[in-house]
Scaffold this active site. Structure first.
Site, PDB file in Angstrom:
ATOM      1  N   ASP A  21       0.790  -1.140   0.176  1.00  0.00           N
ATOM      2  CA  ASP A  21      -0.025   0.015   0.002  1.00  0.00           C
ATOM      3  C   ASP A  21       0.908   1.254   0.077  1.00  0.00           C
ATOM      4  O   ASP A  21       1.379   1.560   0.969  1.00  0.00           O
ATOM      5  CB  ASP A  21      -0.999  -0.121   1.144  1.00  0.00           C
ATOM      6  CG  ASP A  21      -1.797   1.482   1.498  1.00  0.00           C
ATOM      7  OD1 ASP A  21      -1.568   2.288   0.551  1.00  0.00           O
ATOM      8  OD2 ASP A  21      -2.318   1.596   2.335  1.00  0.00           O
ATOM      9  N   LYS A  85       3.026  10.953  -3.564  1.00  0.00           N
ATOM     10  CA  LYS A  85       2.108  10.497  -4.507  1.00  0.00           C
ATOM     11  C   LYS A  85       1.146  11.344  -5.148  1.00  0.00           C
ATOM     12  O   LYS A  85       0.739  11.094  -6.323  1.00  0.00           O
ATOM     13  CB  LYS A  85       1.255   9.429  -3.516  1.00  0.00           C
ATOM     14  CG  LYS A  85       0.149   8.570  -4.079  1.00  0.00           C
ATOM     15  CD  LYS A  85      -0.568   7.814  -3.001  1.00  0.00           C
ATOM     16  CE  LYS A  85      -1.700   7.025  -3.583  1.00  0.00           C
ATOM     17  NZ  LYS A  85      -2.123   6.048  -2.443  1.00  0.00           N
ATOM     18  N   GLU A 184      -7.239   0.741  -4.386  1.00  0.00           N
ATOM     19  CA  GLU A 184      -7.170   0.541  -3.006  1.00  0.00           C
ATOM     20  C   GLU A 184      -8.335  -0.016  -2.647  1.00  0.00           C
ATOM     21  O   GLU A 184      -8.570  -0.981  -1.307  1.00  0.00           O
ATOM     22  CB  GLU A 184      -6.739   1.829  -2.445  1.00  0.00           C
ATOM     23  CG  GLU A 184      -5.578   2.123  -2.343  1.00  0.00           C
ATOM     24  CD  GLU A 184      -5.091   3.693  -2.374  1.00  0.00           C
ATOM     25  OE1 GLU A 184      -6.005   4.436  -2.000  1.00  0.00           O
ATOM     26  OE2 GLU A 184      -3.937   3.914  -2.651  1.00  0.00           O
ATOM     27  N   ASP A 246     -12.612   5.669   2.814  1.00  0.00           N
ATOM     28  CA  ASP A 246     -11.094   5.611   3.231  1.00  0.00           C
ATOM     29  C   ASP A 246     -10.799   6.988   3.486  1.00  0.00           C
ATOM     30  O   ASP A 246     -10.811   8.054   2.744  1.00  0.00           O
ATOM     31  CB  ASP A 246     -10.478   5.240   1.901  1.00  0.00           C
ATOM     32  CG  ASP A 246      -8.944   5.228   2.200  1.00  0.00           C
ATOM     33  OD1 ASP A 246      -8.419   5.634   3.055  1.00  0.00           O
ATOM     34  OD2 ASP A 246      -8.232   4.816   1.333  1.00  0.00           O
TER      35      ASP A 246
HETATM   36  P1  ADP Z   1      -2.873   7.528   4.007  1.00  0.00           P
HETATM   37  O1  ADP Z   1      -3.995   6.420   3.275  1.00  0.00           O
HETATM   38  O2  ADP Z   1      -3.328   8.795   3.432  1.00  0.00           O
HETATM   39  O3  ADP Z   1      -1.356   7.084   3.599  1.00  0.00           O
HETATM   40  P2  ADP Z   1      -3.412   6.492   6.692  1.00  0.00           P
HETATM   41  O4  ADP Z   1      -4.641   5.710   6.175  1.00  0.00           O
HETATM   42  O5  ADP Z   1      -1.979   5.917   6.965  1.00  0.00           O
HETATM   43  O6  ADP Z   1      -3.016   7.471   5.488  1.00  0.00           O
HETATM   44  O7  ADP Z   1      -3.970   7.557   7.722  1.00  0.00           O
HETATM   45  C1  ADP Z   1      -2.879   8.255   8.409  1.00  0.00           C
HETATM   46  C2  ADP Z   1      -3.973   9.401   9.173  1.00  0.00           C
HETATM   47  O8  ADP Z   1      -4.587   8.489  10.186  1.00  0.00           O
HETATM   48  C3  ADP Z   1      -3.100  10.442   9.941  1.00  0.00           C
HETATM   49  O9  ADP Z   1      -3.609  11.649   9.743  1.00  0.00           O
HETATM   50  C4  ADP Z   1      -3.182   9.792  11.394  1.00  0.00           C
HETATM   51  O10 ADP Z   1      -2.929  10.951  12.300  1.00  0.00           O
HETATM   52  C5  ADP Z   1      -4.262   9.267  11.351  1.00  0.00           C
HETATM   53  N1  ADP Z   1      -4.570   8.226  12.655  1.00  0.00           N
HETATM   54  C6  ADP Z   1      -4.059   7.069  12.845  1.00  0.00           C
HETATM   55  N2  ADP Z   1      -4.294   6.551  13.724  1.00  0.00           N
HETATM   56  C7  ADP Z   1      -5.403   7.310  14.372  1.00  0.00           C
HETATM   57  C8  ADP Z   1      -6.345   7.092  15.744  1.00  0.00           C
HETATM   58  N3  ADP Z   1      -6.045   6.243  16.459  1.00  0.00           N
HETATM   59  N4  ADP Z   1      -7.218   8.181  15.644  1.00  0.00           N
HETATM   60  C9  ADP Z   1      -7.336   9.140  14.841  1.00  0.00           C
HETATM   61  N5  ADP Z   1      -6.453   9.290  13.837  1.00  0.00           N
HETATM   62  C10 ADP Z   1      -5.625   8.415  13.519  1.00  0.00           C
HETATM   63 MG    MG Z   2      -4.484   4.853   2.218  1.00  0.00          MG
END
Ligand code: ADP
Ligand code: MG
Length: 664
Positions: A21, A85, A184, A246
C-alpha cells in the site's frame, strides 16, 4: 473434518509476491500465504512507514526515510519530501491546487511532468516513491528471509493511466516488478474476503420472517466439509455491493464496488467514487495546532515567535492528542515554550475533551458524509443496497467518523482489520492468488473453532460452538465478580479447550463506566454475531445502565486447516482433564462467593450466635478456603466440603435475613 488438500506447489519454493500500500501519508507491506495475509514489520516492529524522504541539500543523497524524516519534517521544510504520491504522473498544472500544501519546491520537468527541486537537483516523484518502495522491499526480504522481486501495488480508484504507469515505474526503480496494480478499495474488500462469495454458500440456514437469522450453535458435522462443496460448484452466486470509506492523512475517498464471483474467477467493478483530495486527518491536526497557537498568543502575548522546532512540536503534539482522543474522553496538552524576556518559564497547558474536539471536526466529517451521498447517487444505489461498509485509513479510528458512517449506511461498518493495514493486506491476498499459493484458507460456511469469552479464574465460556453454520448469533448473560466493579474486561477466545491458556486469544475490550453495584447484580449481555463473511462482532451491554462496548474480529486469519484440525484433536485428547480443570475453577469461584456471603452474615448477626455453632461454621469456612487455595485439591472432596459448608450455614442465613427484614 479430514485432512486438507495437498498440492506439490506448497513444497516448491514459491517466488513471493508481496502486497504494498503506497500511501500518501503512510505505506505498508504485507504477505499472504496459506495462513492468510499479514503485515511484514520493519526494524523495531514498526508496521507503518511514513511516506516521507529527506534528501541532503548538498549532495542529493537520501538522509532519512520514514519515521525519522516525518518527525523532523517541519525543521527541514525544503528538503523533506512528503505526499509525493500527489505528484505521480502529473504536470505542474495538474497539481497547482496541491502546491500551497507543499513547502518544498515543485518545478516543471521534461515532458510536462512535475519534479521536486532540492539544491541543484531535480527528482521525479517516481524516484521519491522508489525510495519508499525499496525500504519496504528491504523489510519484506528481512521478514521472509528471501529475495523479493515482485509486488502488487495499490492506487486510488480514480488514478488515471499516467498515474498508474508512474506507480509501475517507481516499482521498477526500486527493483520490483509490479505484477498488478489494484484499486485501494478493491484491496480492502479482498482483505475481508468479500469477493469469495462465502456468504452465499451457506445452506440450511433458517431465516426468520423479520430477516434475522436464528440462533445457530448446534453441532452440524455435515456442514463442515468444504472439500465436498467446492466454490466452483455454486451456481452463479449473486453479487454484493460494498462501500469502502477511506479517510487517510490528507485524502478522502469513498467508493461503491460490486463484487462478483463467477466461473471465470473474481470480478469487481467500481460503480462510483467520490472524495476530496485535500481532506483527512491532517486537517484535524491543523485545527488543534491553530487552537494551541491562538491560546498561546492569548496567554503570552501576540508577539510570541514560533521557531521551526516549536512548530514541529505543535504538529507532533496535535497528532498525538487527536489519536489519544480516539480512545479517551479527554487529553492533556502541555508545551514548554522556554523562558520569557524576564527569565520566567512559559508553559502552556490545557485539557481537550472529546466533545469539543468532535465539535471542531464536525464540518470535516460532514464533508465526507456529503461525498458518501454523492457516491451512492452516481452508483444509482441507496444506502439499503449496500451490503457492507469497509472502513479504511487511520482517520476512521475517530469515533465520530464511525458513528456518522453507521448512521448514513444504517449498518455496523467493518472495522475488524486495522483500518490503516487493510489495503496492504488485500494487496497481499491478490499477490498470493497471482503467485499460485495454495490458498487452502478456511472457507467460511461454518465456524471452524468455538468462540467464547474468558470468565473468572481463567475458564472459557463458549457462546458459538465449532461447526455452527454462518451467519450465527448467540447471547448470554454475565455479571460482575467483585463489589463495586465499574469496568469489565471482555476477552474473546477461540478454541475447543476449556481453559484460556489453551485457547487462542482473538482480542479484548473493556466495558467501562458501569455504576458501582454489589457483585452479581449488574446484568451484562454478551452477544456474538458472525456474519455471512465470517466477521465476528462481539458486543457487551450492561442492561441496567445501558453502557455498551464492542469489538470486531476476523477469527480465521492466520490459521491453516491443519492447525484447526490439530486444535480440534487436542480438545478430544484433553477432554477429561479440561473438564476437571473447568470444574475446579467453577468450584473455586463458588467457594469464594459463598465465603464472602457468609462473612457478611457473620459480621451482621455473628455476635448473637452460640459459640459452638459459630465455631462450627468458621471451621467449615477455613477448610473450604484452604481447599480453594490448594492447587492439587481433589474436586470431589472439594465439592463435598463446599456442600457441607453451605448446609452448616442455613441457620446463619435465616438469622441474617430476619435481621435485614427487621431493619427495613
Ligand atoms: P494514507 O492512506 O493517506 O497514507 P493512513 O491511512 O495511514 O493515510 O492515515 C493516516 C492518518 O490517520 C493520519 O492523519 C493519522 O494521524 C491518522 N490516525 C492514525 N491513527 C489514528 C487514531 N487512532 N485516531 C485518529 N486518527 C488516527
Ligand atoms: Mg491509504
Amino acid at each position: 473434518m479430514t485432512g486438507s488438500k495437498q498440492t506439490e506447489v506448497s513444497e516448491a519454493p514459491l517466488e513471493p509476491i508481496i502486497g504494498i500500500d503506497l500511501g500518501t501519508t503512510n505505506s505498508l507491506v504485507a504477505y499472504c500465504d496459506e495462513r492468510g495475509p499479514r503485515i511484514l514489520e520493519g526494524p523495531g516492529g514498526q508496521r507503518l512507514l511514513p511516506s516521507v524522504v529527506r534528501y541532503n541539500e548538498a549532495d542529493g543523497g537520501v538522509e532519512a526515510v520514514g519515521r525519522e524524516a516525518h518527525t523532523h519534517a517541519v525543521e527541514h521544510p525544503g528538503n523533506t519530501i512528503f505526499s509525493a504520491k500527489r505528484l505521480m504522473g502529473r504536470s505542474v498544472a495538474d497539481v497547482r491546487g496541491d502546491l500551497e500544501y507543499l513547502p518544498y519546491e515543485v518545478v516543471e520537468g521534461e515532458h510536462n511532468t512535475a519534479r521536486v527541486g532540492i539544491g541543484e537537483r531535480l527528482f521525479s516523484p517516481q524516484e521519491v516513491s522508489a525510495v519508499i518502495l525499496s525500504e519496504l522491499r528491504g523489510w519484506a526480504e528481512e521478514a521472509l528471509g528471501t529475495q523479493v522481486r515482485k509486488a502488487v501495488v495499490t492506487v486510488p480508484a480514480y488514478f488515471d493511466d499516467a498515474q498508474r504507469q508512474a506507480t509501475r515505474d517507481a516499482g521498477r526503480i526500486a527493483g520490483l516488478q509490479v505484477v498488478r496494480i489494484v484499486n485501494e478499495p478493491t484491496a480492502a474488500a479482498l482483505a475481508y474476503g468479500l469477493d469469495s462469495g462465502a456468504g452465499y454458500r451457506v445452506s440450511g440456514i433458517e431465516k426468520k420472517e423479520d430477516g434475522r437469522v436464528s440462533l445457530s450453535t448446534k453441532l452440524n458435522p455435515e456442514a463442515c466439509t468444504t472439500e465436498t462443496d467446492p466454490p466452483s460448484a455454486i451456481p452463479n452466486p449473486p453479487s454484493q455491493t460494498v462501500a469502502v470509506f477511506d479517510l487517510g492523512g490528507g485524502t478522502f475517498d469513498v467508493s461503491v464496488l460490486r463484487m462478483m464471483q463467477t466461473d471465470q474467477g473474481r470480478v469487481d467493478q467500481v460503480l462510483s467514487t467520490a472524495g476530496d483530495t485535500h481532506l483527512g486527518g491532517d486537517d484535524a491536526d491543523r485545527m488543534i495546532i491553530e487552537l494551541i497557537q491562538k491560546e498561546v498568543r492569548e496567554q503570552f502575548g501576540e508577539q510570541i515567535e514560533f521557531p521551526a522546532s516549536t512548530r514541529q512540536a505543535f504538529r507532533n503534539l496535535a497528532e498525538a492528542t487527536k489519536i489519544r482522543l480516539s480512545d479517551e474522553s479527554s487529553a492533556q496538552i502541555e508545551v514548554d515554550l522556554g523562558v520569557d524576556g524576564g527569565g520566567s518559564p512559559r508553559v502552556y497547558r490545557r485539557t481537550l475533551v472529546r466533545d469539543d474536539f468532535e465539535n471542531m471536526i464536525t464540518p470535516l466529517v460532514e464533508k465526507t458524509i456529503r461525498c458518501c451521498r454523492d457516491a451512492l447517487r452516481s452508483a444509482k444505489c441507496s444506502a439499503d443496497d449496500i451490503g457492507r461498509v469497509v472502513m479504511v485509513g487511520g482517520s476512521t479510528r475517530i469515533p465520530l467518523v464511525r458513528r456518522r458512517v453507521e448512521e448514513v449506511f444504517k449498518t455496523d461498518p467493518y472495522t475488524a482489520l486495522n483500518p490503516d493495514e487493510v489495503v496492504a493486506l488485500g494487496a497481499a491476498v491478490q499477490g498470493s492468488i497471482l503467485a499460485g499459493v495454495n490458498r487452502d484458507m478456511l472457507l467460511l460456511d461454518v465456524i471452524p473453532l468455538s468462540l467464547g469469552i474468558e470468565t473468572m479464574g481463567g475458564a472459557v465460556s463458549k457462546l458459538v460452538m465449532a461447526n455452527s453454520t454462518i451467519p450465527a448469533q448467540a447471547t448470554e448473560m454475565f455479571s460482575t465478580y467483585a463489589d463495586g466493579q465499574t469496568n469489565i474486561k471482555v476477552h474473546v477466545l477461540q478454541g475447543e479447550r476449556e481453559l484460556v491458556a489453551d485457547c487462542r486469544s482473538l482480542g479484548e475490550f473493556e466495558l467501562k463506566g458501569i455504576p458501582p453495584m454489589p457483585a452479581g447484580l449488574p446484568k451484562v449481555e454478551v452477544t456474538f454475531l458472525v456474519d455471512a463473511n465470517g466477521v465476528l462482532s462481539v458486543q457487551a451491554v450492561e442492561k441496567r445502565s445501558e453502557k455498551r462496548a464492542s469489538i470486531q474480529i476476523v477469527p480465521n486469519h492466520g490459521l491453516t486447516r491443519e492447525e484447526v484440525d490439530s486444535m480440534e484433536a487436542a480438545s478430544y485428547e484433553h477432554a477429561a482433564e479440561d473438564m476437571a480443570a473447568h470444574r475446579l475453577i467453577d468450584l473455586r469461584n463458588q467457594a469464594r462467593l459463598d465465603i464472602r456471603a457468609i462473612e457478611k452474615q457473620l459480621a451482621k448477626v455473628g455476635d448473637g450466635l452460640d459459640a459452638r455453632y459459630r465455631a462450627g461454621v468458621e471451621g467449615h469456612v477455613a477448610q473450604v478456603r484452604a481447599m480453594a487455595d490448594d492447587k492439587a485439591v481433589d474436586p470431589d472432596r472439594f465439592h463435598e466440603a463446599l456442600d457441607a459448608m453451605d448446609k452448616s450455614t442455613v441457620r446463619l442465613a435465616e438469622l441474617a435475613i430476619t435481621q435485614t427484614l427487621r431493619e427495613e
